[in-house]
Enzyme design. Sequence first.
Site, PDB file in Angstrom:
ATOM      1  N   ASN A 231       0.801  -1.216   0.000  1.00  0.00           N
ATOM      2  CA  ASN A 231       0.000   0.000   0.000  1.00  0.00           C
ATOM      3  C   ASN A 231       0.841   1.277   0.000  1.00  0.00           C
ATOM      4  O   ASN A 231       0.393   2.316  -0.469  1.00  0.00           O
ATOM      5  CB  ASN A 231      -0.931   0.005   1.218  1.00  0.00           C
ATOM      6  CG  ASN A 231      -1.843   1.200   1.254  1.00  0.00           C
ATOM      7  OD1 ASN A 231      -2.618   1.421   0.321  1.00  0.00           O
ATOM      8  ND2 ASN A 231      -1.750   2.002   2.306  1.00  0.00           N
TER       9      ASN A 231
ATOM     10  N   SER B  74      -2.532  -0.046  -6.526  1.00  0.00           N
ATOM     11  CA  SER B  74      -1.988   0.689  -7.661  1.00  0.00           C
ATOM     12  C   SER B  74      -2.698   2.047  -7.704  1.00  0.00           C
ATOM     13  O   SER B  74      -2.686   2.778  -6.724  1.00  0.00           O
ATOM     14  CB  SER B  74      -2.189  -0.118  -8.943  1.00  0.00           C
ATOM     15  OG  SER B  74      -1.787   0.609 -10.070  1.00  0.00           O
TER      16      SER B  74
ATOM     17  N   TYR C  86       5.097   9.225 -11.719  1.00  0.00           N
ATOM     18  CA  TYR C  86       4.174   8.448 -10.893  1.00  0.00           C
ATOM     19  C   TYR C  86       3.431   7.414 -11.730  1.00  0.00           C
ATOM     20  O   TYR C  86       3.347   6.234 -11.363  1.00  0.00           O
ATOM     21  CB  TYR C  86       3.182   9.387 -10.203  1.00  0.00           C
ATOM     22  CG  TYR C  86       2.128   8.664  -9.398  1.00  0.00           C
ATOM     23  CD1 TYR C  86       2.452   8.066  -8.183  1.00  0.00           C
ATOM     24  CD2 TYR C  86       0.810   8.573  -9.849  1.00  0.00           C
ATOM     25  CE1 TYR C  86       1.487   7.385  -7.444  1.00  0.00           C
ATOM     26  CE2 TYR C  86      -0.152   7.901  -9.123  1.00  0.00           C
ATOM     27  CZ  TYR C  86       0.187   7.314  -7.921  1.00  0.00           C
ATOM     28  OH  TYR C  86      -0.771   6.641  -7.189  1.00  0.00           O
TER      29      TYR C  86
ATOM     30  N   LYS D  48       3.425   3.279 -11.587  1.00  0.00           N
ATOM     31  CA  LYS D  48       2.216   2.482 -11.408  1.00  0.00           C
ATOM     32  C   LYS D  48       1.955   1.582 -12.621  1.00  0.00           C
ATOM     33  O   LYS D  48       1.456   0.458 -12.470  1.00  0.00           O
ATOM     34  CB  LYS D  48       1.016   3.393 -11.142  1.00  0.00           C
ATOM     35  CG  LYS D  48       1.063   4.090  -9.791  1.00  0.00           C
ATOM     36  CD  LYS D  48       1.088   3.103  -8.638  1.00  0.00           C
ATOM     37  CE  LYS D  48       0.949   3.775  -7.297  1.00  0.00           C
ATOM     38  NZ  LYS D  48       0.989   2.821  -6.167  1.00  0.00           N
TER      39      LYS D  48
END
Length: 218
Positions: free
Chosen positions: A27, A77, A91, A95
């Site tokens: 997480n 995700s 970012y 992901k």
Amino acid sequence: MTEPQAATDAVARTIDRHGRLDALINNAGSGRLGTIENETVDDVRAVMEVNFFGVVALTRAALPLLRGSTGRLITVSSVGGAIGQPFNEAYCAAKFAVEGFMESLAPVAATAGVSVTVVEPGAVTSSFVANVGRDLNQSGLANDPYAAALEAYLARAASSFGSAQSARSAGEIVAALLDGDRPPFRVQTSEAARRFVAVKLADLDGGVVQRMTATWLA
């Protein structure tokens, strides 16, 4: 998240305390707002270390124990792991990498009894925004050729987080994946996230996504 030994130690502490591991939920992560011309390659590497390589290290450390318990590997995700978003290059790249890694791992892990799921939240009311490296109300740098586009994007982003899903609501979706039948590979945490990701999954040539995200910068 950036120290592989810390991942190994975290798993070892869990075994010392509980004697087994039934699930791993990846997480932890952080955002990064900017565009590559105004950033450094080291900035991008730092985002990858936290959001991708940290996930890889902890997954690697946990998998032998998850095999033993026929457990669950759940990774948070983002809708940004499905749709590339302006000024989120690093970012979204991280992901996208996470989703490619997990999508490739899932059938392999399944042969050993481990289920793999990626969770794709949209905007969530959490401390995430405070970690993106920029105030969402702050406009671009002076003489920045992307300043007008960034200002438009920030206005849209501030609005979307103003109506964000609660962290509790998103967390309940994640927690529910630990119970009952084996979950699907991809899960969104809200109807808004489902609609957003669906745009990408039905967009074979990328034109729909590009037209959509272009409007965020106008």
